[in-house]
Scaffold this motif. Structure first.
Motif, PDB file in Angstrom:
ATOM      1  N   GLU A   1       0.837  -1.195   0.000  1.00  0.00           N
ATOM      2  CA  GLU A   1       0.000   0.000   0.000  1.00  0.00           C
ATOM      3  C   GLU A   1       0.864   1.234   0.000  1.00  0.00           C
ATOM      4  N   LEU A   2       0.439   2.233  -0.737  1.00  0.00           N
ATOM      5  CA  LEU A   2       1.148   3.504  -0.695  1.00  0.00           C
ATOM      6  C   LEU A   2       0.795   4.217   0.600  1.00  0.00           C
ATOM      7  N   LYS A   3       1.774   4.860   1.177  1.00  0.00           N
ATOM      8  CA  LYS A   3       1.584   5.568   2.444  1.00  0.00           C
ATOM      9  C   LYS A   3       1.554   7.068   2.192  1.00  0.00           C
ATOM     10  N   ALA A   4       1.157   7.821   3.184  1.00  0.00           N
ATOM     11  CA  ALA A   4       1.099   9.280   3.066  1.00  0.00           C
ATOM     12  C   ALA A   4       2.476   9.881   2.821  1.00  0.00           C
ATOM     13  N   THR A   5       3.513   9.169   3.184  1.00  0.00           N
ATOM     14  CA  THR A   5       4.876   9.677   2.982  1.00  0.00           C
ATOM     15  C   THR A   5       5.429   9.364   1.599  1.00  0.00           C
ATOM     16  N   ASP A   6       4.724   8.533   0.812  1.00  0.00           N
ATOM     17  CA  ASP A   6       5.162   8.233  -0.555  1.00  0.00           C
ATOM     18  C   ASP A   6       4.833   9.423  -1.441  1.00  0.00           C
ATOM     19  N   ARG A   7       5.800   9.840  -2.255  1.00  0.00           N
ATOM     20  CA  ARG A   7       5.663  11.050  -3.057  1.00  0.00           C
ATOM     21  C   ARG A   7       5.810  10.769  -4.537  1.00  0.00           C
ATOM     22  N   CYS A   8       5.116  11.561  -5.339  1.00  0.00           N
ATOM     23  CA  CYS A   8       5.172  11.478  -6.793  1.00  0.00           C
ATOM     24  C   CYS A   8       6.595  11.762  -7.269  1.00  0.00           C
ATOM     25  N   ASP A   9       7.079  10.941  -8.181  1.00  0.00           N
ATOM     26  CA  ASP A   9       8.429  11.130  -8.716  1.00  0.00           C
ATOM     27  C   ASP A   9       8.531  12.331  -9.651  1.00  0.00           C
ATOM     28  N   ARG A  10       7.418  12.873 -10.104  1.00  0.00           N
ATOM     29  CA  ARG A  10       7.428  14.028 -10.999  1.00  0.00           C
ATOM     30  C   ARG A  10       7.346  15.348 -10.248  1.00  0.00           C
ATOM     31  N   CYS A  11       6.450  15.431  -9.237  1.00  0.00           N
ATOM     32  CA  CYS A  11       6.205  16.745  -8.628  1.00  0.00           C
ATOM     33  C   CYS A  11       6.321  16.773  -7.110  1.00  0.00           C
ATOM     34  N   GLY A  12       6.394  15.633  -6.469  1.00  0.00           N
ATOM     35  CA  GLY A  12       6.529  15.608  -5.017  1.00  0.00           C
ATOM     36  C   GLY A  12       5.210  15.597  -4.254  1.00  0.00           C
ATOM     37  N   ALA A  13       4.075  15.614  -4.962  1.00  0.00           N
ATOM     38  CA  ALA A  13       2.778  15.513  -4.288  1.00  0.00           C
ATOM     39  C   ALA A  13       2.592  14.083  -3.761  1.00  0.00           C
ATOM     40  N   ARG A  14       1.569  13.895  -2.952  1.00  0.00           N
ATOM     41  CA  ARG A  14       1.313  12.564  -2.403  1.00  0.00           C
ATOM     42  C   ARG A  14       1.032  11.574  -3.531  1.00  0.00           C
ATOM     43  N   ALA A  15       1.717  10.446  -3.507  1.00  0.00           N
ATOM     44  CA  ALA A  15       1.567   9.420  -4.542  1.00  0.00           C
ATOM     45  C   ALA A  15       0.284   8.633  -4.319  1.00  0.00           C
ATOM     46  N   THR A  16      -0.424   8.378  -5.417  1.00  0.00           N
ATOM     47  CA  THR A  16      -1.641   7.584  -5.358  1.00  0.00           C
ATOM     48  C   THR A  16      -1.577   6.371  -6.273  1.00  0.00           C
ATOM     49  N   ASN A  17      -0.557   6.327  -7.137  1.00  0.00           N
ATOM     50  CA  ASN A  17      -0.422   5.238  -8.106  1.00  0.00           C
ATOM     51  C   ASN A  17       1.031   4.799  -8.213  1.00  0.00           C
ATOM     52  N   ARG A  18       1.200   3.510  -8.498  1.00  0.00           N
ATOM     53  CA  ARG A  18       2.536   2.930  -8.631  1.00  0.00           C
ATOM     54  C   ARG A  18       2.631   2.224  -9.976  1.00  0.00           C
ATOM     55  N   ALA A  19       3.732   2.462 -10.683  1.00  0.00           N
ATOM     56  CA  ALA A  19       4.035   1.734 -11.919  1.00  0.00           C
ATOM     57  C   ALA A  19       5.269   0.890 -11.647  1.00  0.00           C
ATOM     58  N   VAL A  20       5.167  -0.413 -11.869  1.00  0.00           N
ATOM     59  CA  VAL A  20       6.291  -1.319 -11.645  1.00  0.00           C
ATOM     60  C   VAL A  20       6.875  -1.680 -12.999  1.00  0.00           C
ATOM     61  N   LEU A  21       8.141  -1.332 -13.209  1.00  0.00           N
ATOM     62  CA  LEU A  21       8.814  -1.596 -14.466  1.00  0.00           C
ATOM     63  C   LEU A  21       9.273  -3.047 -14.539  1.00  0.00           C
ATOM     64  N   ALA A  22       9.627  -3.493 -15.730  1.00  0.00           N
ATOM     65  CA  ALA A  22      10.029  -4.887 -15.943  1.00  0.00           C
ATOM     66  C   ALA A  22      11.234  -5.282 -15.098  1.00  0.00           C
ATOM     67  N   ASN A  23      12.120  -4.334 -14.814  1.00  0.00           N
ATOM     68  CA  ASN A  23      13.311  -4.635 -14.017  1.00  0.00           C
ATOM     69  C   ASN A  23      13.040  -4.600 -12.516  1.00  0.00           C
ATOM     70  N   GLY A  24      11.760  -4.358 -12.122  1.00  0.00           N
ATOM     71  CA  GLY A  24      11.392  -4.367 -10.710  1.00  0.00           C
ATOM     72  C   GLY A  24      11.392  -3.010 -10.052  1.00  0.00           C
TER      73      GLY A  24
END
Length: 62
Positions: A14-37
């Motif tokens: 689960e994403l937590k409140a401390t997880d941040r968007c890699d683009r802008c730093g806002a709270r993350a709501t979605n995760r993309a898992v790449l082929a390399n993990g």
């Protein structure tokens, strides 16, 4: 000394409140898992912006 990689998807489902968007730093709501993990975290805005491009490359956005 050998470096090791720990797959965070095994320990963090689960994403937590401390997880941040890699683009802008806002709270993350979605995760993309790449082929390399590796993961990319996105806020809702950036998930909508990049979602179709990720799906075109067969990258799941959860």
């Amino acid at each position: 000394m050998n470096a090791t990689y720990t797959d965070v998807t095994d320990t963090q489902t689960e994403l937590k409140a401390t997880d941040r968007c890699d683009r802008c730093g806002a709270r993350a709501t979605n995760r993309a898992v790449l082929a390399n993990g590796l993961e990319l975290l996105f806020c809702g805005h950036h998930a909508r912006e990049y979602g179709s491009a990720l799906k075109a490359k067969d990258i799941a956005l959860t």
